[in-house]
Write a protein that holds these residues in place. Structure first.
Motif, PDB file in Angstrom:
ATOM      1  N   HIS B 176       0.883  -1.218  -0.217  1.00  0.00           N
ATOM      2  CA  HIS B 176       0.064   0.001  -0.033  1.00  0.00           C
ATOM      3  C   HIS B 176       0.719   1.314  -0.114  1.00  0.00           C
ATOM      4  CE1 HIS B 176      -3.900  -1.886   1.574  1.00  0.00           C
ATOM      5  NE2 HIS B 176      -3.663  -2.521   0.519  1.00  0.00           N
ATOM      6  N   ASP B 177       2.005   1.072   0.778  1.00  0.00           N
ATOM      7  CA  ASP B 177       2.949   2.469   0.993  1.00  0.00           C
ATOM      8  C   ASP B 177       3.277   2.561  -0.597  1.00  0.00           C
ATOM      9  OD1 ASP B 177       2.509   2.636   3.409  1.00  0.00           O
ATOM     10  OD2 ASP B 177       4.223   1.208   4.207  1.00  0.00           O
ATOM     11  N   ILE B 178       3.888   1.565  -1.152  1.00  0.00           N
ATOM     12  CA  ILE B 178       4.326   1.747  -2.552  1.00  0.00           C
ATOM     13  C   ILE B 178       3.315   2.351  -3.496  1.00  0.00           C
ATOM     14  CG2 ILE B 178       5.442   0.413  -4.220  1.00  0.00           C
ATOM     15  CD1 ILE B 178       6.461  -1.505  -2.224  1.00  0.00           C
ATOM     16  N   GLU B 179       2.158   1.891  -3.361  1.00  0.00           N
ATOM     17  CA  GLU B 179       0.981   2.171  -4.138  1.00  0.00           C
ATOM     18  C   GLU B 179       0.894   3.800  -4.212  1.00  0.00           C
ATOM     19  OE1 GLU B 179      -2.432  -0.001  -3.622  1.00  0.00           O
ATOM     20  OE2 GLU B 179      -3.531   1.089  -5.408  1.00  0.00           O
ATOM     21  N   GLU B 180       0.931   4.159  -2.925  1.00  0.00           N
ATOM     22  CA  GLU B 180       0.538   5.658  -2.652  1.00  0.00           C
ATOM     23  C   GLU B 180       1.681   6.384  -3.011  1.00  0.00           C
ATOM     24  OE1 GLU B 180      -2.224   6.851  -1.324  1.00  0.00           O
ATOM     25  OE2 GLU B 180      -3.083   4.931  -0.843  1.00  0.00           O
ATOM     26  N   ALA B 181       2.714   5.997  -2.922  1.00  0.00           N
ATOM     27  CA  ALA B 181       4.058   6.529  -3.424  1.00  0.00           C
ATOM     28  C   ALA B 181       4.000   6.704  -4.766  1.00  0.00           C
ATOM     29  CB  ALA B 181       5.390   5.768  -2.985  1.00  0.00           C
ATOM     30  N   GLY B 185       3.854   9.973  -7.701  1.00  0.00           N
ATOM     31  CA  GLY B 185       4.664  10.182  -8.693  1.00  0.00           C
ATOM     32  C   GLY B 185       6.160   9.625  -8.395  1.00  0.00           C
ATOM     33  N   ALA B 186       6.355   9.012  -7.480  1.00  0.00           N
ATOM     34  CA  ALA B 186       7.498   8.063  -7.097  1.00  0.00           C
ATOM     35  C   ALA B 186       7.644   7.065  -8.328  1.00  0.00           C
ATOM     36  CB  ALA B 186       7.407   7.214  -5.930  1.00  0.00           C
ATOM     37  N   HIS B 187       8.779   7.110  -8.956  1.00  0.00           N
ATOM     38  CA  HIS B 187       9.226   6.180 -10.050  1.00  0.00           C
ATOM     39  C   HIS B 187      10.046   5.129  -9.969  1.00  0.00           C
ATOM     40  CE1 HIS B 187       8.597   6.698 -14.498  1.00  0.00           C
ATOM     41  NE2 HIS B 187       8.821   5.410 -14.395  1.00  0.00           N
ATOM     42  N   THR B 188      11.133   5.465  -8.904  1.00  0.00           N
ATOM     43  CA  THR B 188      12.301   4.757  -8.601  1.00  0.00           C
ATOM     44  C   THR B 188      12.222   4.473  -7.087  1.00  0.00           C
ATOM     45  OG1 THR B 188      13.569   6.554  -7.894  1.00  0.00           O
ATOM     46  CG2 THR B 188      13.721   5.827 -10.216  1.00  0.00           C
ATOM     47  N   ILE B 189      13.179   3.187  -6.637  1.00  0.00           N
ATOM     48  CA  ILE B 189      13.113   2.671  -5.440  1.00  0.00           C
ATOM     49  C   ILE B 189      13.631   4.155  -4.438  1.00  0.00           C
ATOM     50  CG2 ILE B 189      15.656   1.973  -5.118  1.00  0.00           C
ATOM     51  CD1 ILE B 189      14.393  -0.509  -3.517  1.00  0.00           C
ATOM     52  N   LYS B 194      12.360   8.076  -0.133  1.00  0.00           N
ATOM     53  CA  LYS B 194      12.350   9.738  -0.004  1.00  0.00           C
ATOM     54  C   LYS B 194      10.919  10.107   0.630  1.00  0.00           C
ATOM     55  CE  LYS B 194      13.440  13.752  -2.546  1.00  0.00           C
ATOM     56  NZ  LYS B 194      14.021  14.122  -3.755  1.00  0.00           N
ATOM     57  N   ARG B 195      10.064   9.333   0.040  1.00  0.00           N
ATOM     58  CA  ARG B 195       8.581   9.769   0.321  1.00  0.00           C
ATOM     59  C   ARG B 195       8.108   9.121   1.737  1.00  0.00           C
ATOM     60  NH1 ARG B 195       3.307   7.513   0.846  1.00  0.00           N
ATOM     61  NH2 ARG B 195       1.922   9.141   0.818  1.00  0.00           N
ATOM     62  N   LEU B 196       8.689   7.987   1.845  1.00  0.00           N
ATOM     63  CA  LEU B 196       8.337   7.331   3.124  1.00  0.00           C
ATOM     64  C   LEU B 196       9.576   7.762   4.113  1.00  0.00           C
ATOM     65  CD1 LEU B 196       7.648   3.655   1.987  1.00  0.00           C
ATOM     66  CD2 LEU B 196       5.938   5.338   2.578  1.00  0.00           C
ATOM     67  N   TRP B 217       3.063   1.687 -11.471  1.00  0.00           N
ATOM     68  CA  TRP B 217       3.292   2.680 -12.410  1.00  0.00           C
ATOM     69  C   TRP B 217       2.393   2.033 -13.696  1.00  0.00           C
ATOM     70  CZ3 TRP B 217       5.162   7.070 -11.654  1.00  0.00           C
ATOM     71  CH2 TRP B 217       5.405   8.037 -12.596  1.00  0.00           C
ATOM     72  N   GLU B 218       2.608   0.743 -14.329  1.00  0.00           N
ATOM     73  CA  GLU B 218       1.922   0.623 -15.372  1.00  0.00           C
ATOM     74  C   GLU B 218       0.380   0.640 -14.944  1.00  0.00           C
ATOM     75  OE1 GLU B 218       3.297  -3.229 -16.791  1.00  0.00           O
ATOM     76  OE2 GLU B 218       5.194  -2.276 -17.034  1.00  0.00           O
ATOM     77  N   LYS B 219       0.071   0.345 -13.840  1.00  0.00           N
ATOM     78  CA  LYS B 219      -1.451   0.218 -13.431  1.00  0.00           C
ATOM     79  C   LYS B 219      -2.002   1.571 -13.542  1.00  0.00           C
ATOM     80  CE  LYS B 219      -4.479  -0.716  -9.592  1.00  0.00           C
ATOM     81  NZ  LYS B 219      -4.754  -1.370  -8.337  1.00  0.00           N
ATOM     82  N   TYR B 220      -1.298   2.804 -13.325  1.00  0.00           N
ATOM     83  CA  TYR B 220      -1.822   4.102 -13.138  1.00  0.00           C
ATOM     84  C   TYR B 220      -1.455   4.828 -14.263  1.00  0.00           C
ATOM     85  CZ  TYR B 220      -3.547   2.609  -8.428  1.00  0.00           C
ATOM     86  OH  TYR B 220      -4.193   2.240  -7.283  1.00  0.00           O
ATOM     87  N   PHE B 221      -0.195   4.590 -14.988  1.00  0.00           N
ATOM     88  CA  PHE B 221      -0.138   5.684 -15.784  1.00  0.00           C
ATOM     89  C   PHE B 221       0.325   5.292 -17.189  1.00  0.00           C
ATOM     90  CE2 PHE B 221       1.531   6.833 -11.340  1.00  0.00           C
ATOM     91  CZ  PHE B 221       0.573   8.201 -11.430  1.00  0.00           C
TER      92      PHE B 221
END
Lengths: 404, 222
Positions: B176-181, B185-189, B194-196, B217-221
Motif C-alpha cells: 500500500h505504501d508503494i502504491e501511494e508513493a 509520482g515516485a518512479h524509483t526505489i 524519500k517519500r516514506l 506505475w503501469e496500472k496507473y500511468f
C-alpha cells in the motif's frame, strides 16, 4: 464561512431530468381522467370519445413530425420506446445480421438493451465521440458492415447537450443502402432531449425510427412514443390486446397521450424563440462563471449550434460534485452532477468518460439545464453563492487550485 | 473504491414525507455545513504537526490528507487538521473523525488506531448504504498519519500493516505504501524511500519493491 441568503429562492435547473407539466397541457388532459374515462376499444359512445381523443392526438403528432398517423406508436416512456426500437428491430430482423452501430454516450435506455444483445451473440460498435462529445458522420458510416441491421444514435445528449448530425448521418445511411442495394441498416434516433429545441421533421432527418417522451417537454411522465417509418417491420415487446396495431398492447393511456400531443405542439411552436432565449441565458451564465471562478471547464460542445441551448455542464476543478450539489440545495438551487457519488453504481458519468474525461474531472462536474421558468435573475441569484461554495470546498480539498 | 455492506447500521437514506428531511442524518449535515478542523489557507504555514498521512486519489473519488500534532511524551493527539476531496459524507466523516481524536485532551495513538469506520459512522448517526465506503477513508488516513509518526520516530515495529502485504519487514513497508508513493509520482526505489522517509531497504526487499513500483506505475500511468 458561507453567506446566508435573506430569502431562499427555489431555482430549478434540472430540466433535462424532467419538466413540470405545462398548465395548457394539464387542461387538455383533465377531461380524460374522470369524465371521458372510456376504453378506446369500447364501441359505445364513451369509448368512441376516448378513441377520438387518441386519434386526434396521433394525427396532431404525425403532422408535427411530417409523418402519417399510423407511423406513431404510443408507449409508456422514452425508455420503452428505445427498447421497442432496438429489440423490436432485432426480433424481426436478426436473421439478416447481428451487428448494431451506436455511441458510448447514449442514454442507458439504449445502452442496456445493447449490452444485453452483446451477451446474446450480437456485435455492437460504439463509434467514439470527440472531446466535445460530437460524432463524426464518416466514422459512423465506416462502422456499418454488411450484417449491420440497425444504427441508433441520440439526437441530443442529456448530460452535456451535444447535438449529433442526425440528418447528415441519415443521408449517408440512405446512400449506403442505395449503393449496396439493401434495406439495412435501419436508422433510429432517441430524440427525447431534442423535442423542445430542434427540428423533428422525420423526412429531413431521414430516420426510420425515432423516440420521444412527455416528461422532457412539459408533458406528463409515463408516456412516450416511437415513430416507425412505413415499411419497417418490428416485433412487439408487450403482447396482449391489439392496441397500436398490435405493436404495443395495453389500454391506451388516454390523458397522457392527449397531453403528449399538446406538449409537442407547444414545444415545436415555441422552439425558435425559447432556444434563442435560453442560449442567451446559458451564454451569460457561463461568461459570469468564468469571470468569478478560476479553474473551470465547459464540458461538451462550445455554446452555439451544436449544443442544446438550455444545457450548461461545467467542471469545477479539484472538488466533487455531490458536495457542491448539497451546498447549492441549501440555497434552493437544484441541479445535477456526473460524480460517481450520486450514482447507484458509484461510477462517474459514462457520458463524460466516453468523451475521454479523466475520473476526477467527471467527479467535479455540475449540469445546469434551464427551462421555461428560468430568468436572468435566477442566474444572478446563483452567482451570489456559487463562487463561495466552490471556494469553501476548494479550501477543504487536498488538491491545489488558484486562490480567489 | 468498493462499497462495504454492513446491514447492522441503520441507513439514513430516507427523505421525510414532506420532502423536508435530509438525505443524511442531522449530524452528517451539521458536520458537512460546519466542518471542524480543516486546514484553512491561512493556517498552512503556521500549523505545527509531526505526522501526516495521505490516502485515496481523486480518480477513485475520494482523497484525504491528515496532519497530526502528537505529544511525544503522552502519545496523545493534541491537534489535527485535514483536507478532503469527496462527497458530503466523505467531508462529514473526516470532520467527525478529527473531532473524535482531539476531544478530552486528545486520544492516545493506540486508541486512535482502534477507530473503525463503524465508530465514525455511529457517531455520524449512520450513512446511506452506498455511502459507507466514504467513512473508510477517515480511519485509513488516521492510520497512515500515525504510521508516518512511527516511521519518523524510528518505531518501525509499531507500524500497522494490517490488510497489506509487508515488503520490508524491518521498515514495515507495505505494498500500500508503494502504491501511494507511485500515485504521488515516485518512479524509483529512491523516490519511494524519500517519500516514506526511510533509509536503505533490505537487499532482498529491494527487488520486490522495484517490481511493485513497475506494477503500480503501469496500472496507473501507462
Amino acid at each position: 464561512m458561507l453567506p446566508k441568503p435573506k430569502k431562499i429562492k427555489k431555482i430549478y435547473l434540472d430540466h433535462a431530468a424532467t419538466t413540470p407539466v405545462d398548465e395548457r397541457v394539464f387542461s387538455a388532459m383533465k377531461p380524460y381522467f374522470m369524465k371521458e374515462f372510456g376504453n378506446p376499444s369500447a364501441l359505445y359512445n364513451l369509448g368512441r370519445t376516448a378513441q377520438t381523443a387518441v386519434t386526434e392526438a396521433r394525427k396532431k403528432i404525425a403532422g408535427l413530425l411530417h409523418a402519417l398517423p399510423e407511423n406513431i406508436i404510443f408507449t409508456g416512456s422514452g425508455s420503452e420506446s428505445d427498447n421497442l426500437a432496438i429489440l423490436g428491430v432485432v426480433k424481426a430482423h436478426q436473421h439478416k445480421g447481428k451487428h448494431i452501430v451506436s455511441l458510448g454516450i447514449e442514454h442507458h435506455a439504449v445502452l442496456r438493451p445493447l449490452e444485453d444483445l452483446a451477451k446474446n451473440g450480437f456485435a455492437v460498435t460504439y463509434v467514439p465521440v470527440g472531446k466535445d462529445g460530437l460524432v463524426d458522420v464518416e466514422a459512423v458510416v465506416k462502422a456499418i458492415r454488411p450484417e449491420t441491421i440497425l444504427v441508433t444514435i441520440m439526437y441530443a445528449n442529456n448530460e452535456m447537450g451535444a447535438i449529433q448530425p442526425i440528418a447528415e448521418i441519415g443521408r449517408e445511411i440512405l446512400k449506403y443502402r442505395k449503393a449496396h442495394n439493401t434495406i439495412y441498416p435501419f436508422w433510429h434516433s432517441d430524440a427525447c432531449q431534442a423535442s423542445e429545441y430542434l427540428d423533428l421533421d422525420v423526412e429531413k432527418l431521414h430516420v426510420d425510427l425515432m423516440t420521444l417522451n412527455g416528461s422532457k417537454m412539459y408533458g406528463p411522465k409515463g408516456v412516450g412514443m416511437l415513430y416507425l417509418r412505413r415499411g419497417v417491420s418490428i416485433k412487439p415487446l408487450i403482447l396482449g390486446g391489439g392496441q397500436e396495431k398490435s405493436r404495443r398492447a395495453g389500454t391506451e393511456n388516454v390523458p397522457a397521450i392527449v397531453g403528449l400531443a399538446k406538449a409537442l405542439e407547444l414545444a415545436q411552436k415555441d422552439k425558435a424563440k425559447e432556444s434563442a432565449r435560453l442560449r442567451e441565458l446559458t451564454a451569460y451564465f457561463w461568461k459570469k462563471i468564468q469571470e468569478k471562478i478560476p479553474d473551470v471547464r465547459l464540458n461538451g460542445p462550445a455554446i452555439g449550434e451544436s449544443r442544446l441551448p438550455n444545457n450548461l455542464n461545467v467542471t469545477f476543478m479539484n472538488i466533487e460534485g455531490e458536495a457542491m450539489l448539497l451546498y447549492l440545495d441549501e440555497y434552493g438551487i437544484m441541479c445535477s452532477t456526473g460524480s460517481a457519488c450520486t450514482s447507484e453504481s458509484l461510477e462517474p458519468s459514462h457520458v463524460l468518460r466516453a468523451m475521454g474525461m479523466p475520473f476526477e474531472m467527471a467527479h467535479g462536474s455540475l449540469r445546469f439545464t434551464f427551462g421555461h421558468s428560468n430568468t436572468r435573475a435566477d442566474i444572478d441569484y446563483i452567482l451570489k453563492y456559487l463562487p463561495a461554495v466552490v471556494a469553501q470546498l476548494r479550501e477543504m480539498s487536498p488538491m491545489q487550485s488558484q486562490k480567489h | 473504491m468498493k462499497t462495504q455492506k454492513n446491514k447492522k447500521i441503520k441507513s439514513a437514506d430516507v427523505r421525510g414525507q414532506k420532502g423536508e428531511s435530509w438525505l443524511y442524518s442531522d449530524v452528517v449535515k451539521e458536520h458537512f455545513f460546519n466542518p471542524r478542523n480543516f486546514m484553512h489557507y491561512d493556517e498552512e504555514k503556521k500549523f505545527k504537526f509531526n505526522a501526516t498521512g495521505r490516502v485515496g486519489s481523486p480518480a477513485c473519488g475520494d482523497e484525504m490528507v491528515l496532519w497530526l500534532k502528537i505529544d511525544p511524551k503522552t502519545e496523545k493527539i493534541k491537534d489535527c487538521r485535514w483536507r478532503t476531496f469527496g462527497c458530503g459524507s466523505a467531508i462529514a466523516s473526516t470532520s467527525v473523525m478529527s473531532e473524535m481524536v482531539k476531544e478530552k485532551g486528545g486520544m492516545k495513538l493506540d486508541d486512535a488506531l482502534k477507530i473503525t469506520p463503524n465508530d465514525i459512522m455511529k457517531r455520524l448517526g449512520g450513512l446511506p448504504d452506498r455511502k459507507i465506503h466514504c467513512s473508510v477513508l477517515g480511519d485509513k488516513a488516521l492510520q497512515a498519519a500515525i504510521n508516518d509518526y512511527f516511521r519518523q520516530t524510528k518505531q518501525h515495529k509499531r507500524i500497522i500493516t494490517a490488510g497489506a502485504k509487508v515488503i520490508d519487514k524491518d521498515l514495515n513497508i507495505t505494498d500500500h505504501d508503494i502504491e501511494e508513493a507511485v500515485l504521488e509520482g515516485a518512479h524509483t526505489i529512491e523516490d519511494v524511500q524519500k517519500r516514506l522517509k526511510v533509509g536503505v531497504a533490505k537487499p532482498e526487499a529491494k527487488e520486490a519493491i522495484e517490481e511493485l513500483i513497475r506494477f503500480y506505475w503501469e496500472k496507473y500511468f501507462s
